[in-house]
Design a protein around this motif. Structure first.
Motif, PDB file in Angstrom:
ATOM      1  N   LEU A  10     -86.771 -91.457 -91.293  1.00 51.03           N
ATOM      2  CA  LEU A  10     -85.939 -91.661 -92.471  1.00 51.03           C
ATOM      3  C   LEU A  10     -86.841 -91.645 -93.695  1.00 51.03           C
ATOM      4  O   LEU A  10     -87.778 -92.434 -93.791  1.00 51.03           O
ATOM      5  N   MET A  11     -86.569 -90.715 -94.608  1.00 56.30           N
ATOM      6  CA  MET A  11     -87.389 -90.570 -95.804  1.00 56.30           C
ATOM      7  C   MET A  11     -86.564 -90.867 -97.047  1.00 56.30           C
ATOM      8  O   MET A  11     -85.466 -90.343 -97.219  1.00 56.30           O
ATOM      9  N   CYS A  12     -87.114 -91.714 -97.906  1.00 59.40           N
ATOM     10  CA  CYS A  12     -86.493 -92.046 -99.184  1.00 59.40           C
ATOM     11  C   CYS A  12     -87.260 -91.262-100.253  1.00 59.40           C
ATOM     12  O   CYS A  12     -88.445 -91.490-100.466  1.00 59.40           O
ATOM     13  N   LEU A  13     -86.574 -90.318-100.909  1.00 60.05           N
ATOM     14  CA  LEU A  13     -87.253 -89.395-101.816  1.00 60.05           C
ATOM     15  C   LEU A  13     -86.964 -89.703-103.278  1.00 60.05           C
ATOM     16  O   LEU A  13     -85.934 -90.286-103.618  1.00 60.05           O
ATOM     17  N   ARG A  14     -87.867 -89.263-104.143  1.00 61.01           N
ATOM     18  CA  ARG A  14     -87.735 -89.510-105.581  1.00 61.01           C
ATOM     19  C   ARG A  14     -86.597 -88.715-106.218  1.00 61.01           C
ATOM     20  O   ARG A  14     -86.262 -88.926-107.375  1.00 61.01           O
ATOM     21  N   ASP A  15     -85.960 -87.813-105.488  1.00 62.01           N
ATOM     22  CA  ASP A  15     -84.818 -87.072-106.034  1.00 62.01           C
ATOM     23  C   ASP A  15     -83.503 -87.827-105.776  1.00 62.01           C
ATOM     24  O   ASP A  15     -82.426 -87.251-105.844  1.00 62.01           O
ATOM     25  N   ASP A  16     -83.610 -89.149-105.495  1.00 69.39           N
ATOM     26  CA  ASP A  16     -82.452 -90.026-105.288  1.00 69.39           C
ATOM     27  C   ASP A  16     -81.656 -89.648-104.043  1.00 69.39           C
ATOM     28  O   ASP A  16     -80.436 -89.704-104.027  1.00 69.39           O
ATOM     29  N   THR A  17     -82.347 -89.276-102.991  1.00 70.01           N
ATOM     30  CA  THR A  17     -81.708 -88.961-101.711  1.00 70.01           C
ATOM     31  C   THR A  17     -82.495 -89.604-100.576  1.00 70.01           C
ATOM     32  O   THR A  17     -83.668 -89.953-100.727  1.00 70.01           O
ATOM     33  N   LEU A  18     -81.822 -89.761 -99.451  1.00 68.92           N
ATOM     34  CA  LEU A  18     -82.463 -90.112 -98.192  1.00 68.92           C
ATOM     35  C   LEU A  18     -82.281 -88.920 -97.270  1.00 68.92           C
ATOM     36  O   LEU A  18     -81.231 -88.282 -97.276  1.00 68.92           O
ATOM     37  N   HIS A  19     -83.291 -88.620 -96.469  1.00 66.79           N
ATOM     38  CA  HIS A  19     -83.194 -87.551 -95.483  1.00 66.79           C
ATOM     39  C   HIS A  19     -83.516 -88.126 -94.116  1.00 66.79           C
ATOM     40  O   HIS A  19     -84.528 -88.821 -93.951  1.00 66.79           O
ATOM     41  N   LEU A  20     -82.683 -87.824 -93.146  1.00 68.74           N
ATOM     42  CA  LEU A  20     -82.919 -88.211 -91.764  1.00 68.74           C
ATOM     43  C   LEU A  20     -83.352 -86.968 -91.001  1.00 68.74           C
ATOM     44  O   LEU A  20     -82.616 -85.983 -90.942  1.00 68.74           O
ATOM     45  N   GLN A  53     -77.524 -96.345 -86.029  1.00 68.30           N
ATOM     46  CA  GLN A  53     -76.198 -96.024 -86.558  1.00 68.30           C
ATOM     47  C   GLN A  53     -76.118 -96.128 -88.083  1.00 68.30           C
ATOM     48  O   GLN A  53     -75.267 -95.489 -88.694  1.00 68.30           O
ATOM     49  N   TYR A  54     -77.019 -96.893 -88.699  1.00 71.73           N
ATOM     50  CA  TYR A  54     -76.973 -97.097 -90.138  1.00 71.73           C
ATOM     51  C   TYR A  54     -78.343 -96.877 -90.768  1.00 71.73           C
ATOM     52  O   TYR A  54     -79.370 -97.191 -90.172  1.00 71.73           O
ATOM     53  N   ALA A  55     -78.323 -96.360 -92.001  1.00 72.02           N
ATOM     54  CA  ALA A  55     -79.515 -96.241 -92.824  1.00 72.02           C
ATOM     55  C   ALA A  55     -79.297 -97.126 -94.039  1.00 72.02           C
ATOM     56  O   ALA A  55     -78.202 -97.154 -94.608  1.00 72.02           O
ATOM     57  N   CYS A  56     -80.339 -97.847 -94.442  1.00 75.51           N
ATOM     58  CA  CYS A  56     -80.189 -98.810 -95.524  1.00 75.51           C
ATOM     59  C   CYS A  56     -81.396 -98.737 -96.446  1.00 75.51           C
ATOM     60  O   CYS A  56     -82.534 -98.605 -95.989  1.00 75.51           O
ATOM     61  N   THR A  57     -81.152 -98.840 -97.749  1.00 78.27           N
ATOM     62  CA  THR A  57     -82.240 -98.898 -98.720  1.00 78.27           C
ATOM     63  C   THR A  57     -81.747 -99.516-100.017  1.00 78.27           C
ATOM     64  O   THR A  57     -80.553 -99.552-100.290  1.00 78.27           O
ATOM     65  N   PHE A  65     -77.728-100.053-100.494  1.00 76.17           N
ATOM     66  CA  PHE A  65     -76.803 -99.026-100.015  1.00 76.17           C
ATOM     67  C   PHE A  65     -76.923 -98.908 -98.500  1.00 76.17           C
ATOM     68  O   PHE A  65     -78.028 -98.860 -97.970  1.00 76.17           O
ATOM     69  N   ILE A  66     -75.760 -98.831 -97.829  1.00 78.49           N
ATOM     70  CA  ILE A  66     -75.722 -98.714 -96.371  1.00 78.49           C
ATOM     71  C   ILE A  66     -74.893 -97.489 -96.007  1.00 78.49           C
ATOM     72  O   ILE A  66     -73.707 -97.407 -96.340  1.00 78.49           O
ATOM     73  N   TRP A  67     -75.543 -96.520 -95.345  1.00 74.03           N
ATOM     74  CA  TRP A  67     -74.886 -95.284 -94.933  1.00 74.03           C
ATOM     75  C   TRP A  67     -74.701 -95.261 -93.427  1.00 74.03           C
ATOM     76  O   TRP A  67     -75.556 -95.728 -92.680  1.00 74.03           O
ATOM     77  N   ASN A  68     -73.613 -94.643 -92.975  1.00 71.28           N
ATOM     78  CA  ASN A  68     -73.386 -94.370 -91.565  1.00 71.28           C
ATOM     79  C   ASN A  68     -74.142 -93.086 -91.243  1.00 71.28           C
ATOM     80  O   ASN A  68     -73.905 -92.054 -91.877  1.00 71.28           O
ATOM     81  N   THR A  69     -75.041 -93.124 -90.261  1.00 74.96           N
ATOM     82  CA  THR A  69     -75.862 -91.941 -89.975  1.00 74.96           C
ATOM     83  C   THR A  69     -75.093 -90.831 -89.269  1.00 74.96           C
ATOM     84  O   THR A  69     -75.494 -89.672 -89.343  1.00 74.96           O
TER      85      THR A  69
END
Length: 83
Positions: A10-20, A53-57, A65-69
């Protein structure tokens, strides 16, 4: 911030996105975004739940923010003060 859980990254990027990413396929599985999600530092923490099941940051304004993966949908934004 990069978090390794099992065979996913799970990567948190400076372009305001997360990538799995799936490390076995070397491919992006899902990209997570939200209109109010903003990153302003290189020290943001991102994590997958133990079951994956969830990604959080956290966001720039202190919201969490909590996303369903599986679906990629942001299921919850915690904006109240929290610890």
């Amino acid at each position: 911030m990069i978090v390794l859980e099992k065979q996913q990254l799970l990567m948190c990027l400076r372009d305001d996105t997360l990538h799995l990413l799936d490390l076995r396929q070397n491919a992006v599985i899902r990209t997570f975004t939200h209109d109010q999600f903003q990153i302003n530092t290189d020290t943001n923490k991102a994590i997958l739940s133990p079951d994956g099941q969830y990604a959080c940051t956290g966001s720039q304004d202190g919201s969490v923010f909590i996303w369903n993966t599986d679906s990629g949908i942001c299921e919850k934004v915690l904006t109240q003060k929290h610890t």
